[in-house]
Design a protein around this motif. Structure first.
Motif, mmCIF file in Angstrom:
data_model
loop_
_atom_site.group_PDB
_atom_site.id
_atom_site.type_symbol
_atom_site.label_atom_id
_atom_site.label_comp_id
_atom_site.label_asym_id
_atom_site.label_seq_id
_atom_site.Cartn_x
_atom_site.Cartn_y
_atom_site.Cartn_z
ATOM 1 N N GLY A 1 53.111 16.821 29.021
ATOM 2 C CA GLY A 1 52.149 17.187 29.882
ATOM 3 C C GLY A 1 50.748 16.642 29.978
ATOM 4 N N HIS A 2 50.436 15.543 29.103
ATOM 5 C CA HIS A 2 49.220 15.144 29.221
ATOM 6 C C HIS A 2 48.877 14.080 30.114
ATOM 7 C CE1 HIS A 2 47.916 16.445 25.099
ATOM 8 N NE2 HIS A 2 49.305 16.456 24.830
ATOM 9 N N LYS A 3 47.929 14.120 31.116
ATOM 10 C CA LYS A 3 47.784 13.101 32.045
ATOM 11 C C LYS A 3 46.406 12.473 31.686
ATOM 12 C CE LYS A 3 49.893 15.686 35.561
ATOM 13 N NZ LYS A 3 50.224 16.616 36.963
ATOM 14 N N ARG A 4 45.276 12.900 30.878
ATOM 15 C CA ARG A 4 44.201 12.566 30.428
ATOM 16 C C ARG A 4 44.381 11.611 29.189
ATOM 17 N NH1 ARG A 4 41.307 17.405 32.478
ATOM 18 N NH2 ARG A 4 40.410 17.472 30.679
ATOM 19 N N ILE A 5 44.813 10.574 29.237
ATOM 20 C CA ILE A 5 45.185 9.759 28.061
ATOM 21 C C ILE A 5 44.309 8.744 27.897
ATOM 22 C CG2 ILE A 5 46.926 8.772 26.545
ATOM 23 C CD1 ILE A 5 48.833 9.975 28.074
ATOM 24 N N ALA A 6 43.771 8.656 26.506
ATOM 25 C CA ALA A 6 42.767 7.358 26.200
ATOM 26 C C ALA A 6 43.264 6.409 25.342
ATOM 27 C CB ALA A 6 41.392 7.870 25.644
ATOM 28 N N GLY B 1 51.855 -2.214 27.485
ATOM 29 C CA GLY B 1 52.659 -0.990 27.433
ATOM 30 C C GLY B 1 51.996 0.275 27.890
ATOM 31 N N PHE B 2 50.957 0.600 27.371
ATOM 32 C CA PHE B 2 50.115 1.860 27.737
ATOM 33 C C PHE B 2 49.992 1.962 29.194
ATOM 34 C CE2 PHE B 2 46.026 3.658 28.921
ATOM 35 C CZ PHE B 2 45.994 4.938 28.458
ATOM 36 N N CYS B 3 49.472 0.699 30.009
ATOM 37 C CA CYS B 3 49.354 1.017 31.370
ATOM 38 C C CYS B 3 50.590 1.170 32.113
ATOM 39 C CB CYS B 3 48.525 -0.246 31.836
ATOM 40 S SG CYS B 3 46.873 -0.252 31.277
ATOM 41 N N GLU B 4 51.589 0.327 31.560
ATOM 42 C CA GLU B 4 52.969 0.638 32.310
ATOM 43 C C GLU B 4 53.505 1.899 32.604
ATOM 44 O OE1 GLU B 4 55.889 -2.327 31.046
ATOM 45 O OE2 GLU B 4 54.870 -3.874 31.338
ATOM 46 N N ALA C 1 47.021 6.483 37.344
ATOM 47 C CA ALA C 1 46.401 5.353 37.024
ATOM 48 C C ALA C 1 45.378 5.315 35.643
ATOM 49 C CB ALA C 1 45.323 5.209 38.191
ATOM 50 N N PRO C 2 45.347 4.372 34.940
ATOM 51 C CA PRO C 2 44.593 4.546 33.665
ATOM 52 C C PRO C 2 43.103 4.423 33.879
ATOM 53 C CG PRO C 2 46.254 2.794 33.618
ATOM 54 C CD PRO C 2 46.219 3.187 35.134
ATOM 55 N N ASN C 3 42.341 5.354 33.223
ATOM 56 C CA ASN C 3 41.156 5.483 33.513
ATOM 57 C C ASN C 3 40.332 4.458 32.595
ATOM 58 O OD1 ASN C 3 38.364 6.125 33.546
ATOM 59 N ND2 ASN C 3 38.666 8.323 33.386
ATOM 60 N N PRO C 4 39.659 3.399 33.310
ATOM 61 C CA PRO C 4 38.939 2.309 32.649
ATOM 62 C C PRO C 4 37.941 2.767 31.634
ATOM 63 C CG PRO C 4 38.371 2.285 34.949
ATOM 64 C CD PRO C 4 39.592 3.074 34.855
ATOM 65 N N ASP C 5 37.329 3.895 31.873
ATOM 66 C CA ASP C 5 36.402 4.543 30.815
ATOM 67 C C ASP C 5 37.048 4.878 29.527
ATOM 68 O OD1 ASP C 5 34.525 3.641 32.816
ATOM 69 O OD2 ASP C 5 34.649 5.748 33.635
ATOM 70 N N TRP C 6 38.272 5.102 29.629
ATOM 71 C CA TRP C 6 38.871 5.720 28.459
ATOM 72 C C TRP C 6 39.671 4.613 27.785
ATOM 73 C CZ3 TRP C 6 41.062 10.818 31.099
ATOM 74 C CH2 TRP C 6 39.896 11.564 31.530
ATOM 75 N N MET C 7 39.801 3.162 27.942
ATOM 76 C CA MET C 7 40.285 2.295 27.422
ATOM 77 C C MET C 7 39.293 1.445 26.548
ATOM 78 S SD MET C 7 43.364 1.223 29.742
ATOM 79 C CE MET C 7 42.432 0.824 31.364
#
Length: 343
Positions: free
Chosen positions: A178-183, A200-203, A211-217
């Motif tokens: 259920g996680h959607k906010r993943i760093a 792999g993370f982004c795919e 969409a991946p959050n660029p501030d959390w990468m």
């Protein structure tokens, strides 16, 4: 027992025994097996100088380690790899030549090794996405093995972890919870393994319509302090991650410290998955896995890389050898469902 005595006990010439022990192809297999069995029974260890003379080899493997100012190669992960490789080198009668060079001096070191014949082969570690060392070693004609690979991995021998699929699997595990906010707390992304882990993370996230959050990468040298500072910064935001995917147990320990500093509970308030190299000094298995992790032993990789490299030295005309290891995802205490008010 010396070589002469071993040869006399077998009623063979010293030359035949030496060639059998050193892997010469013209020795009949039954003779080789007989010699090896007798040598093992007698606990015979060839004299290294005599072995060099008999084989015409240096009986040495080279590791060239560039220091860029951040010393990303001088770390406990490298030490465990070297311990595994060293077990095989010692067993097969090879010495290790470790050359620590300043940034930009690796080419000179490789050229010197090739020119003076000081090594029989070279182990290449932490390859970049496009790594000039590959073409250089091919030009020099030095047998080599890459631990890892590049973005164009054809034409040379390597052993690598399936980094892209491992981090895709780990990200899907968090998404399924259920996680959607993943760093993502990653290694240096000029290195191939880290670039594949980010992919792999982004795919996985894109495949769920997110969409991946660029501030959390984040991307940097994988230290405990880096994991702590990156996680502290992200957890201080008005909207913060509910889960972290981390490229090594070392920064994962820092993330765990940052979570605790905010009074949060790992596995309940915040989830964490890391890559675990199964380090000998940092045991994730004590009392059950502390971290949910993608696991692949760096020490076992060191042993296997050494075996492949020596095989390439002994049989230089064989096709390239390429092995891809799929890490195992093990569930520990660091993951749980996304908090209800943030899912």
């Amino acid at each position: 027992m010396n070589l002469k005595q071993l040869a006399e006990s077998l009623n063979l010439s010293q030359t035949t025994v030496s060639r059998a022990l050193n892997g010469y192809p013209e020795v009949r297999e039954e003779t080789r097996a007989r010699v090896l069995a007798a040598a093992q029974a007698a606990n015979y260890q060839p004299n290294s100088r005599a072995r060099r003379l008999a084989t015409g080899r240096a009986m040495t493997i080279g590791h060239v380690i560039p220091l860029t100012g951040k010393a990303e190669m001088v770390n406990p992960i490298f030490a465990d790899f070297l311990a595994g490789a060293g077990e095989v080198y010692a067993r097969e009668g090879y010495d290790l030549l470790l050359s620590i060079v300043s940034d930009g001096e690796a080419e000179r070191a490789y050229r010197q090794m090739a020119a003076n014949g000081s090594v029989d082969g070279v182990m290449v570690q932490s390859p970049q996405t496009n790594d000039a060392r590959i073409g250089l070693l091919q030009e020099l004609g030095l047998p080599f093995l890459v631990h890892g690979r590049t973005q164009e991995p054809d034409g040379f021998s390597w052993l690598d972890v399936a980094n892209l699929s491992a981090f895709r699997k780990a990200t899907n595990f968090l998404l399924d919870l259920g996680h959607k906010r993943i760093a993502l707390i990653n290694g240096q992304e000029n290195l191939d393994f880290a670039a594949r882990r980010r992919a792999g993370f982004c795919e996985a996230i894109w495949a769920r319509g997110l969409a991946p959050n660029p501030d959390w990468m984040h991307s940097d040298v994988m230290t405990e302090g880096y994991g702590y500072s990156a996680a502290t910064e992200m957890l201080a935001g008005d909207v913060c991650p509910t889960a972290f995917l981390v490229s090594s147990v070392i920064p994962a320990v820092g993330v765990r410290r940052a979570v605790a500093d905010r009074g949060l509970v790992l596995g309940r308030d915040v989830s964490l998955i890391t890559h675990d190299d199964v380090l000998s000094y940092l045991n994730n298995d004590a009392d059950g896995p502390a971290f949910t992790a993608t696991r692949s032993s760096i020490r076992a990789a060191g042993r296997r890389c050494a075996e492949i490299l020596i095989n390439l030295i002994n049989t230089p005309d064989q096709p390239v050898i390429q092995e891809l290891w799929e890490p195992e995802l093990t569930v520990g205490r660091s993951t749980g469902p996304a908090p209800v008010d943030t899912a």
